[in-house]
Design a protein around this motif. Structure first.
Motif, PDB file in Angstrom:
ATOM      1  N   ASN A 116      31.513  55.280  61.804  1.00  9.78           N
ATOM      2  CA  ASN A 116      31.014  55.882  60.565  1.00  9.78           C
ATOM      3  C   ASN A 116      29.735  56.654  60.887  1.00  9.78           C
ATOM      4  N   LYS A 158      29.579  51.880  43.735  1.00  4.89           N
ATOM      5  CA  LYS A 158      28.465  52.542  44.422  1.00  4.89           C
ATOM      6  C   LYS A 158      27.267  52.685  43.485  1.00  4.89           C
ATOM      7  N   LEU A 187      30.318  43.277  49.717  1.00  6.81           N
ATOM      8  CA  LEU A 187      30.716  44.685  49.729  1.00  6.81           C
ATOM      9  C   LEU A 187      30.624  45.312  51.122  1.00  6.81           C
ATOM     10  N   LYS A 188      30.180  44.559  52.115  1.00  3.85           N
ATOM     11  CA  LYS A 188      30.150  45.124  53.472  1.00  3.85           C
ATOM     12  C   LYS A 188      31.555  45.361  54.003  1.00  3.85           C
ATOM     13  N   ASN A 189      32.558  44.785  53.361  1.00  5.10           N
ATOM     14  CA  ASN A 189      33.957  45.021  53.741  1.00  5.10           C
ATOM     15  C   ASN A 189      34.683  45.869  52.707  1.00  5.10           C
ATOM     16  N   ASP A 190      33.940  46.563  51.865  1.00  5.89           N
ATOM     17  CA  ASP A 190      34.550  47.396  50.825  1.00  5.89           C
ATOM     18  C   ASP A 190      35.411  48.486  51.482  1.00  5.89           C
ATOM     19  N   ARG A 247      30.039  51.304  51.266  1.00  2.00           N
ATOM     20  CA  ARG A 247      29.402  50.637  52.411  1.00  2.00           C
ATOM     21  C   ARG A 247      28.099  51.339  52.790  1.00  2.00           C
ATOM     22  N   LEU A 280      25.469  50.437  50.339  1.00  2.00           N
ATOM     23  CA  LEU A 280      25.019  49.071  50.585  1.00  2.00           C
ATOM     24  C   LEU A 280      23.914  49.065  51.640  1.00  2.00           C
ATOM     25  N   TYR A 301      31.634  49.146  61.679  1.00  2.00           N
ATOM     26  CA  TYR A 301      32.101  50.520  61.470  1.00  2.00           C
ATOM     27  C   TYR A 301      31.345  51.461  62.407  1.00  2.00           C
ATOM     28  N   ALA A 329      34.025  53.994  52.201  1.00  2.00           N
ATOM     29  CA  ALA A 329      32.895  54.286  53.093  1.00  2.00           C
ATOM     30  C   ALA A 329      31.632  54.607  52.300  1.00  2.00           C
ATOM     31  N   LEU A 366      27.328  46.024  59.192  1.00  2.00           N
ATOM     32  CA  LEU A 366      27.930  47.301  58.822  1.00  2.00           C
ATOM     33  C   LEU A 366      27.985  48.243  60.020  1.00  2.00           C
TER      34      LEU A 366
END
Length: 745
Positions: free
Chosen positions: A584, A522, A546-549, A555, A558, A581, A552, A577
């Motif tokens: 989120n 991060k 990192l969009k699939n990290d 992401r 990002l 998600y 949360a 994203l």
């Protein structure tokens, strides 16, 4: 260089006054001696004395949670009216004193430039200050202090300048004064509605309240960077180990806000970020001197929710139990208490919860305990600044005829002035760290080791001093720490220090994006924001994975780091994203509000083009004033403050009939203030008068609120303000809506 001429007399050199007998006595004081009923609940003292208590007597009056103790660090006559403290790299404490603050109920002489900043030292390592020198004299209510290296940054009330002060001959008195930030505009806001909380954050940016900028240190000067929605908050500002900021708002009666994301990306508060009942406070005595009167009190006469929250801090030390690290501590001076909040991260959303059930971390039966600030010290303890006084509200709210003035007069709160205490919180069985900091005199290379220190104070100061010195010879050592240190926070600080030295190479940054620790990833993404905003499309592609990290937080960062890059690739990652998600809450709400902001700004710009240049300027100037001042109580969008289920502190302005109606009514309100119900609803606070400002100031604020927030009304010219001002010169008290409505019939 500007030399400060001083006469080193007895007012500048102060003898230490904390005797050995006091330190022995302090250790024996029992600080948990509240009465409890059969169910274990604290029995409130409903008729406390307002009399002055000596430091020893005051220590006996504290209720503090089991295992913790308060120790006196400094007290009057060594210090008077303290409001903020800061340490330099050698561990010397600077204390800002507002010596003229409310010396009587009228605020007589408040704006006299006779306030001080003192430098205190503990020469024998016992935790008590025994030496004090007046470092700077003749200040106007100093409100910002931040130690750089051997320089102290200072900001005063009514001024937007920031100066650095230095002692060049080692006598303890500043003899060098330099302006490091210049803004010639005089701040005419009430002193409770001006900037505070200058802190050097993890990202090497300096943040404060009320302003629409943050500062960056650049070769001895401060440069500004704009915040798109300005900054929130009022008194004080806190940051955690990872650079998250926590604001608070006394005017908005909100103990914590704007902590979901860095304000550079926009302000963001969401529903349920404060736990149910979080805003209820639990004093151990009656608290009659509260703005808003009886509606702010329970049946037992105790304050029922936060009102004067100030000087919050995240504990980041190593001399209290580990479970205190990362907790948010919020002083509430009207309630004579300090809240300890647990900070909970759930899928990227931060929520706050009281650490105790219907109790506080610290509370007291001493009516003059006025905690206004808190901070982690170099010894790893939590420090508390107690202004120790009777009146804690500014003169706009203590006028004759008000509920508050009646309490002040009856309790003789105006008689207790000119004192002050600084405490530290210690814990049974844990000894404070006595290692004396010597960061100002050691080579830069030796500072690198402190990036691994368990106390955040040491890490922060090591990073700050390295960045200020600008010595790039330490970059290889920093790179080694960033890539290979087993300490997560050391890797984070090393990355930011390299970034602050403009020496973070691309391979090290890319390696950090793949670090095993989510907070390090991060951090690397946060650092990427600047080159991505500048159009580095290679880096946009480099962070896409990192969009699939799994984190949360990663992401969300990002999406924030890509926010200001309008390339198709960057915006498609953000869209991915949101679609990937949808649950989120923080990520999607943040993006929705930013898109609404862009839409509203575009519409406002288009509308502005159709206006005369003078009208455009009025609205632009009013927008800045509103964001810095009015949004505290009315909300940044004019829809009121989300107050955790409690009543709003002030009425909404968006779509309000009076905002879109008779402009003279609004002018009268801004000139002289407003009290009483609005549209049948009673609010806790009065609208303070702003009549001390120019006609242009009043016209610009009104013009902005009548042309934004969904309102569509004509601008108000300064000439109309001048006319109404002349017609109401005899007015000395706030208006009521009943009076204003009757005047137009």
């Amino acid at each position: 260089m500007q030399l400060i001429k001083r006469n080193l007399n007895s007012t500048h050199l102060i003898l230490g006054i904390l005797f050995v007998s006091m330190s022995v006595y302090t250790c024996k004081v029992k600080q948990n001696a509240v009465k409890r009923d059969a169910e274990g609940k604290i029995v409130v003292n409903t008729n406390p004395s307002s009399a002055y208590l000596s430091p020893e007597e005051s220590l006996k009056a504290f209720h503090i949670q089991k295992g913790y103790k308060l120790e006196l660090v400094a007290t009057e006559p060594m210090i008077h009216e303290p409001v903020a403290i800061a340490w330099d790299g050698d561990g010397r404490m600077f204390v800002a004193e507002m010596n003229t603050y409310m010396q009587d109920a009228e605020g007589t002489g408040e704006m006299s430039p006779v306030c001080k900043i003192k430098r205190l030292e503990d020469t024998n390592g016992d935790g008590k200050m025994d030496k004090a020198v007046v470092f700077i004299d003749n200040l106007l209510l100093p409100r910002l202090i931040l130690a750089l290296d051997d320089r102290l940054l200072v900001g005063e009330t009514n001024s937007n300048h920031i100066y650095s002060y230095r002692d060049t001959n080692d006598d303890g008195v500043a003899d060098e004064k330099k302006m490091v930030f210049r803004n010639d505009e005089v701040n005419t806001n009430n002193l409770e509605h001006q900037k505070s909380g200058l802190i050097w954050n993890l990202d090497n940016k300096m943040y404060l309240t009320y302003q629409d900028v943050r500062y960056k240190y650049d070769n001895g000067m401060l440069k500004t960077e704009q915040l798109i929605n300005g900054s929130g908050g009022q008194w004080g500002l806190a940051n955690d180990d990872y650079g998250r900021l926590f604001y608070s708002s006394a005017g908005g009666e909100t103990p914590a806000l704007d902590f979901q994301q860095n304000p550079y990306f926009g302000r963001l508060d969401v529903q349920n970020q404060l736990d149910k009942g979080f805003q209820d406070v639990w004093p151990v005595i009656a608290t009659p001197d509260v703005q808003g009167g009886l509606s702010r009190l329970r049946a037992d006469s105790t304050l029922n929710h936060f009102t004067a929250c100030a000087g919050q801090s995240v504990f980041r030390g190593n001399s209290l139990p580990a479970d205190a690290n990362g907790d948010l501590f919020i002083p509430e001076p009207v309630g004579r208490l300090i809240r300890r909040a647990k900070v909970v991260n759930t899928d990227g959303m931060i929520t706050l919860k009281n650490a105790y059930d219907k109790e506080e971390f610290i509370a007291t039966t001493d009516m003059n305990f006025r905690p206004v600030n808190s901070v982690t010290g170099p010894d790893g303890c939590l420090y508390i600044v107690d202004m120790y006084r009777g009146i804690i509200q500014e003169g706009n709210w203590t006028k004759k005829g008000t509920y508050l003035r009646k309490q002040i007069d009856e309790k003789k709160f105006d008689k207790n002035i000119g004192r002050g205490r600084i405490y530290r919180v210690v814990y049974d069985g844990i000894k404070p760290d006595k290692t004396p900091p010597r960061m100002l005199s050691i080579p830069t290379s030796q500072l690198v080791q402190y990036l691994s220190h368990p106390n955040g104070w040491w890490r922060d100061n090591a990073q700050k001093i390295m960045v200020v010195r600008g010595d790039k010879a330490v970059v290889p050592a920093l790179r080694e720490v960033a890539l290979n240190s087993p300490v997560q926070l050391a890797r984070i600080h090393a990355l930011w220090t390299m970034n602050g030295l403009n020496s973070l190479d691309r391979p090290t940054l890319l390696a950090a994006l793949k670090d095993k620790d989510a907070e390090v990833r991060k951090t690397a993404l946060w650092i990427c924001e600047e080159p991505i905003r500048a159009g580095d499309e290679t880096l946009v592609n480099g962070v896409a994975f990192l969009k699939n990290d799994p984190s949360a937080d990663v992401r969300f960062q990002l999406a924030l780091s890509l926010r200001f890059n309008n390339s198709e690739k960057a915006q498609s990652i953000i869209a991915d994203l949101q679609q990937g998600y949808p649950d989120n809450k923080i990520l999607n709400e943040s993006q929705r509000r930013y898109q609404n902001y862009i839409k509203s700004k575009t519409e406002a710009d288009q509308k502005s083009k159709l206006m005369a240049a003078a009208d455009q300027k009025l609205i632009k100037d009013g927008a800045l004033i509103f964001k810095q001042l009015c949004a505290t109580c009315h909300g940044a969008d004019g829809k009121g403050i989300n107050n955790g289920g409690k009543d709003m502190p002030a009425p909404p302005l968006a779509g309000a009939k009076d905002v879109n109606g008779d402009p003279e009514k609004l002018i009268k309100i801004l000139l002289h203030g407003l009290s009483g119900p609005v549209d049948g609803k009673v609010y806790a606070d009065i609208m303070p008068p702003l009549g001390g400002n120019t006609d242009e100031y009043i016209a610009s604020v009104i013009s902005y609120i009548r042309n934004d927030m969904g309102n569509k009304a004509a601008v108000v010219k300064p000439e109309l303000v001048k006319k109404v001002r002349q017609e109401s010169l005899s007015r000395t008290t706030p208006w009521t809506m009943k009076e204003l409505d009757a005047a137009k019939k």
